[in-house]
Structures are given as structure tokens and as C-alpha cells.
Design a protein around this motif. Structure first.
Motif, PDB file in Angstrom:
ATOM      1  N   THR A  55       0.853  -1.211   0.038  1.00 33.04           N
ATOM      2  CA  THR A  55      -0.094   0.071   0.074  1.00 33.04           C
ATOM      3  C   THR A  55       0.858   1.343  -0.074  1.00 33.04           C
ATOM      4  OG1 THR A  55      -0.152   0.326   2.459  1.00 33.04           O
ATOM      5  CG2 THR A  55      -1.968  -1.108   1.395  1.00 33.04           C
ATOM      6  N   ILE A  56       0.270   2.464  -0.435  1.00 30.82           N
ATOM      7  CA  ILE A  56       0.831   3.779  -0.430  1.00 30.82           C
ATOM      8  C   ILE A  56      -0.324   4.392   0.293  1.00 30.82           C
ATOM      9  CG2 ILE A  56       1.776   5.664  -1.781  1.00 30.82           C
ATOM     10  CD1 ILE A  56       2.457   3.479  -3.943  1.00 30.82           C
ATOM     11  N   SER A  57      -0.089   5.116   1.260  1.00 30.55           N
ATOM     12  CA  SER A  57      -1.019   6.012   1.942  1.00 30.55           C
ATOM     13  C   SER A  57      -0.759   7.448   2.388  1.00 30.55           C
ATOM     14  CB  SER A  57      -1.565   5.345   3.073  1.00 30.55           C
ATOM     15  OG  SER A  57      -0.363   5.119   4.116  1.00 30.55           O
ATOM     16  N   TRP A  58      -1.242   8.255   2.434  1.00 30.58           N
ATOM     17  CA  TRP A  58      -1.272   9.672   3.017  1.00 30.58           C
ATOM     18  C   TRP A  58      -2.285   9.902   4.086  1.00 30.58           C
ATOM     19  CZ3 TRP A  58       2.516  13.184   1.864  1.00 30.58           C
ATOM     20  CH2 TRP A  58       2.414  14.352   2.248  1.00 30.58           C
ATOM     21  N   ASN A  59      -1.368  10.125   5.107  1.00 27.33           N
ATOM     22  CA  ASN A  59      -2.203  10.456   6.577  1.00 27.33           C
ATOM     23  C   ASN A  59      -3.221   9.135   6.756  1.00 27.33           C
ATOM     24  OD1 ASN A  59      -1.030  12.726   7.302  1.00 27.33           O
ATOM     25  ND2 ASN A  59      -2.731  14.081   6.720  1.00 27.33           N
ATOM     26  N   GLY A  60      -2.514   8.029   6.452  1.00 31.78           N
ATOM     27  CA  GLY A  60      -3.432   6.796   6.959  1.00 31.78           C
ATOM     28  C   GLY A  60      -4.712   6.578   5.618  1.00 31.78           C
ATOM     29  N   ASN A  61      -4.707   7.491   4.590  1.00 33.38           N
ATOM     30  CA  ASN A  61      -5.496   6.980   3.503  1.00 33.38           C
ATOM     31  C   ASN A  61      -5.027   6.339   2.238  1.00 33.38           C
ATOM     32  OD1 ASN A  61      -8.049   8.558   5.074  1.00 33.38           O
ATOM     33  ND2 ASN A  61      -6.815  10.449   4.270  1.00 33.38           N
ATOM     34  N   ASP A  62      -5.466   5.193   1.945  1.00 38.92           N
ATOM     35  CA  ASP A  62      -4.853   4.451   0.927  1.00 38.92           C
ATOM     36  C   ASP A  62      -5.208   5.144  -0.620  1.00 38.92           C
ATOM     37  OD1 ASP A  62      -4.088   2.623  -0.908  1.00 38.92           O
ATOM     38  OD2 ASP A  62      -5.032   0.811   0.234  1.00 38.92           O
ATOM     39  N   LEU A  63      -4.107   5.291  -1.155  1.00 35.10           N
ATOM     40  CA  LEU A  63      -3.965   6.017  -2.410  1.00 35.10           C
ATOM     41  C   LEU A  63      -4.442   5.429  -3.681  1.00 35.10           C
ATOM     42  CD1 LEU A  63      -0.964   8.387  -2.128  1.00 35.10           C
ATOM     43  CD2 LEU A  63      -3.319   8.968  -1.652  1.00 35.10           C
ATOM     44  N   ALA A  64      -4.815   3.972  -3.331  1.00 29.85           N
ATOM     45  CA  ALA A  64      -4.780   2.979  -4.385  1.00 29.85           C
ATOM     46  C   ALA A  64      -6.195   3.545  -5.158  1.00 29.85           C
ATOM     47  CB  ALA A  64      -5.327   1.510  -3.961  1.00 29.85           C
ATOM     48  N   GLY A  65      -6.170   3.563  -6.378  1.00 26.63           N
ATOM     49  CA  GLY A  65      -7.512   4.146  -7.132  1.00 26.63           C
ATOM     50  C   GLY A  65      -7.457   5.800  -7.073  1.00 26.63           C
ATOM     51  N   VAL A  66      -6.739   6.244  -6.489  1.00 26.15           N
ATOM     52  CA  VAL A  66      -6.877   7.842  -6.457  1.00 26.15           C
ATOM     53  C   VAL A  66      -5.972   8.379  -7.561  1.00 26.15           C
ATOM     54  CG1 VAL A  66      -5.952   9.997  -5.436  1.00 26.15           C
ATOM     55  CG2 VAL A  66      -6.871   8.118  -3.961  1.00 26.15           C
ATOM     56  N   PRO A  67      -6.539   9.026  -8.762  1.00 28.65           N
ATOM     57  CA  PRO A  67      -5.622   9.190  -9.905  1.00 28.65           C
ATOM     58  C   PRO A  67      -4.570  10.269  -9.711  1.00 28.65           C
ATOM     59  CG  PRO A  67      -7.838  10.341  -9.919  1.00 28.65           C
ATOM     60  CD  PRO A  67      -7.892   9.430  -8.885  1.00 28.65           C
ATOM     61  N   ILE A  68      -3.645  10.488 -10.544  1.00 25.19           N
ATOM     62  CA  ILE A  68      -2.520  11.416 -10.330  1.00 25.19           C
ATOM     63  C   ILE A  68      -2.955  12.644 -10.186  1.00 25.19           C
ATOM     64  CG2 ILE A  68      -0.335  12.152 -11.408  1.00 25.19           C
ATOM     65  CD1 ILE A  68      -0.823   9.587 -13.278  1.00 25.19           C
ATOM     66  N   HIS A  69      -3.749  13.415 -10.763  1.00 21.72           N
ATOM     67  CA  HIS A  69      -3.988  14.753 -10.632  1.00 21.72           C
ATOM     68  C   HIS A  69      -4.824  15.190  -9.263  1.00 21.72           C
ATOM     69  CE1 HIS A  69      -7.678  13.456 -12.384  1.00 21.72           C
ATOM     70  NE2 HIS A  69      -8.354  14.241 -11.970  1.00 21.72           N
ATOM     71  N   ARG A  70      -5.274  14.083  -8.646  1.00 25.44           N
ATOM     72  CA  ARG A  70      -5.950  14.086  -7.424  1.00 25.44           C
ATOM     73  C   ARG A  70      -5.197  13.953  -6.129  1.00 25.44           C
ATOM     74  NH1 ARG A  70     -11.139  15.663  -7.973  1.00 25.44           N
ATOM     75  NH2 ARG A  70     -12.148  15.268 -10.055  1.00 25.44           N
ATOM     76  N   ARG A  71      -3.966  13.491  -6.176  1.00 31.67           N
ATOM     77  CA  ARG A  71      -2.967  13.186  -5.054  1.00 31.67           C
ATOM     78  C   ARG A  71      -2.410  14.390  -4.438  1.00 31.67           C
ATOM     79  NH1 ARG A  71      -0.290   7.009  -5.933  1.00 31.67           N
ATOM     80  NH2 ARG A  71      -2.270   6.236  -6.793  1.00 31.67           N
TER      81      ARG A  71
END
Length: 336
Positions: free
Chosen positions: A58-74
Motif C-alpha cells: 500500500t501507499i497511503s497519505w495520512n492513513g488514507n490508501d491512495l490506491a485508485g486515486v488518480p495522479i491529478h488528485r493526489r
């Protein structure tokens, strides 16, 4: 805020480019991902950016998994080796594009602020094709920083520049990242660049992160011999240490980071200098560098590298004495 990479794999068919990677980056921290070409460091950065799909972990930001989050919304900023600027637009328009990509309205004040930050005040109306390579990379940095990214990802941002410019821009980039309070991951194969820029260094080899620590810790205490070799050690000696004094065949010197007991000392070429030490040797070869002369000297038992000042460098065939410089010594646990 924090980025967390947990047991990440990235595979291209049967080839595992990244294997079991663990990494954390805290708010305001600059981490350098350091390793040789082909070790997987750019693949890991691209996975964090969303450009590559992990096969595991997994890759997460502040505990929120970034799977499925598109590039421009990260909310991440990207700077690549070639800058990827628009040649048909001027400098200001390139910086403004970074703001528009994040849905922010570009203002002249923000563009000017960014250009001043990267040392290009007054360059807004210039075409990017009129700029030097170093200036183009500064524009790429300004464009990436303009929308206040929560994480800045830099993939070999200085490697296309000549050495002198790369060294100067690394110093400028370190200042820029601190002044902007940026959280950043910098991918590089260059030791000097990593240790100049980073609060912590993560060493990567064959798809795995093998060591993470502060720059001086990684430099002085490599985790293993392969890491020490990558960091410039080319001679390994059995030695002993007691109360911060290292003793080996080239003498005894203060090495406060040496643990008591039997150790392996990894010597970089600059660890042995021409001086008034106990070891005698004969100069077998010499090569001029920018600020020193690198020597190959024969001690009778072996040939080793050493350095001398340019003004008083001995000629081939000269007899010299060698001094051990602690700054060139890394410590490893005793092999075997």
C-alpha cells in the motif's frame, strides 16, 4: 501529514522491479532515495505518483490508501530529469500551467514569487528555449512548487546537467526546499546530491530498500559491504576499536562512530593521505582530479588508493608515508 509506503511490490510481468519497499516521509522532511541505475528507485517514485500500479502493498497519505486515486488528485508535484517544459510557452506561462493543472487561478504575484524563490526574477517573459539547462530545471521546480503540493517528487532532477552546475544547483535546491517548507522525495544515483539535499537517505539495491537513516549515519555506518562499496569504499580491513580509537594496519586514529571490539573498516580513496604516518609506500601511478591528485601506492603487501594535494603531489616512484583520515572511514560489523 505523512506518506507511508508499506511492503510495496511493483512488477513488470515476471520482473520484480520493487520488492517489499517500506518508507515513511514526515511533513516537511526531505528524503533521498539513493541507488545505482536499474535498482528500482524511479519505479518506486512513479508508483507513489500514481504512474505505476503496485502489484502488492500500500501507499497511503495520512492513513488514507491512495490506491485508485488518480495522479491529478493526489496533490503531488513532479519534476523529472528533463524538466518537461512547454517550449512554445514563455517562463511565466510554464509556471502558470502548474497552477491551472491543480484548478488554481494563476496570478502574476504567485508566478513572480516562485521565480524569485528559484533565483529567476525577471525571467517571466523569456522563452524556455533561450534558457540554459540549469535555468530550465529551476523553471520546472517553480512550476511544481507553485500550487503548494503536499509532496514534491523529483526524479534525478539534476543528472542531465554538467558536474559544476549540478553541484551548485544541488545547494540551491536544498535551500529552496527548506525555505518553501516542502515535503519531498528525491531520486538520485549521486551520493553528493543525496547527502546535500536530504534529511534522511534511503539506500536502494536490487529493488529493495536496504538502509534508511540520517546522512551521516548512512555514510559512516553502512549496513553491509555492498552498501559500503556503493558509497565509495574500495578497501576493507580487519580492525579493532576501543573508546572511539580505531586501530588497523595504517595506524590508530579517533573514529567516534566505531563500536568497541573487532570491526571491519571500509576505506574510501580519500581515507589515506600523503603525510607523516607510520606506513611507507611507493607511488605507482597518479591522476589529477579537480582539487587533489589521486595516487595508487604500493605498500609492499598491497596496492591501495591515496590522495595528495595538487601543489605537493609526489611523482611516480617517490617514497611516501600514509596518514589515515577518519573522515574517509566507514564502520561495518566484523565479517564472518
Amino acid at each position: 501529514m505523512m506518506l507511508k509506503v508499506d511492503l510495496l511490490d511493483v512488477a513488470y510481468g515476471p520482473i520484480l522491479a520493487v520488492s517489499g519497499a517500506d518508507l515513511e516521509i514526515a511533513d516537511g522532511e526531505v528524503v533521498a532515495l539513493l541507488g545505482p541505475s536499474g535498482c528500482g528507485k524511479s519505479t518506486l517514485l512513479r508508483a507513489i505518483a500514481g504512474l505505476e500500479r503496485p502489484t502488492k502493498g500500500t501507499i497511503s497519505w495520512n492513513g488514507n490508501d491512495l490506491a485508485g486515486v488518480p495522479i491529478h488528485r493526489r496533490g503531488f508535484g513532479l519534476v523529472f530529469q528533463d524538466g518537461q517544459l512547454f517550449p512554445h510557452r514563455d517562463v511565466a506561462a510554464n509556471v502558470s500551467f502548474g497552477l491551472r493543472m491543480r484548478g488554481q487561478h494563476p496570478t502574476l504575484e504567485r508566478v513572480d514569487e516562485m521565480l524569485e524563490l528559484v533565483g529567476l526574477s525577471g525571467y517571466g517573459n523569456r522563452r524556455v528555449t533561450e534558457l540554459s539547462g540549469g535555468e530550465q530545471q529551476r523553471v520546472a521546480l517553480a512550476r511544481a512548487l507553485a500550487p503548494h503540493p503536499r509532496l514534491l517528487l523529483l526524479d534525478e532532477p539534476l543528472s542531465a546537467l554538467d558536474r559544476a552546475l549540478r553541484e551548485q544547483l544541488a545547494i540551491d535546491l536544498a535551500r529552496l526546499l527548506r525555505e518553501s517548507g516542502s515535503t519531498a522525495l528525491v531520486v538520485t544515483h549521486d551520493h553528493d546530491e543525496a547527502f546535500t539535499l536530504a534529511d534522511r537517505v534511503a539506500v536502494m539495491r536490487a529493488g529493495r530498500i536496504v538502509q534508511v537513516g540520517k546522512p551521516d549515519e548512512v555514510w559512516r555506518r553502512p549496513v553491509d559491504e555492498a552498501t559500503a562499496r556503493f558509497l565509495g569504499c574500495d578497501l576493507f580491513l580487519d580492525a579493532t576499536a576501543e573508546n572511539g580509537i580505531l586501530t588497523c594496519e595504517f595506524g590508530s586514529v579517533p573514529v567516534p562512530w566505531a563500536p568497541d571490539g573487532p570491526v571491519t573498516a571500509g576505506l574510501r580513496p580519500a581515507a589515506l593521505r600523503v603525510g607523516d604516518g607510520p606506513t611507507e609506500a611507493t607511488v605507482a601511478a597518479r591522476v589529477h582530479r579537480r582539487d587533489h591528485v589521486r595516487l595508487v601506492v604500493d605498500t609492499g603487501d598491497r596496492q591501495v588508493d591515496a590522495v595528495a594535494g595538487i601543489a605537493d603531489a609526489p611523482e611516480v616512484g617517490a617514497r611516501v608515508r600514509l596518514v589515515l583520515d577518519p573522515d574517509g572511514v566507514a564502520m561495518l560489523s566484523r565479517r564472518g
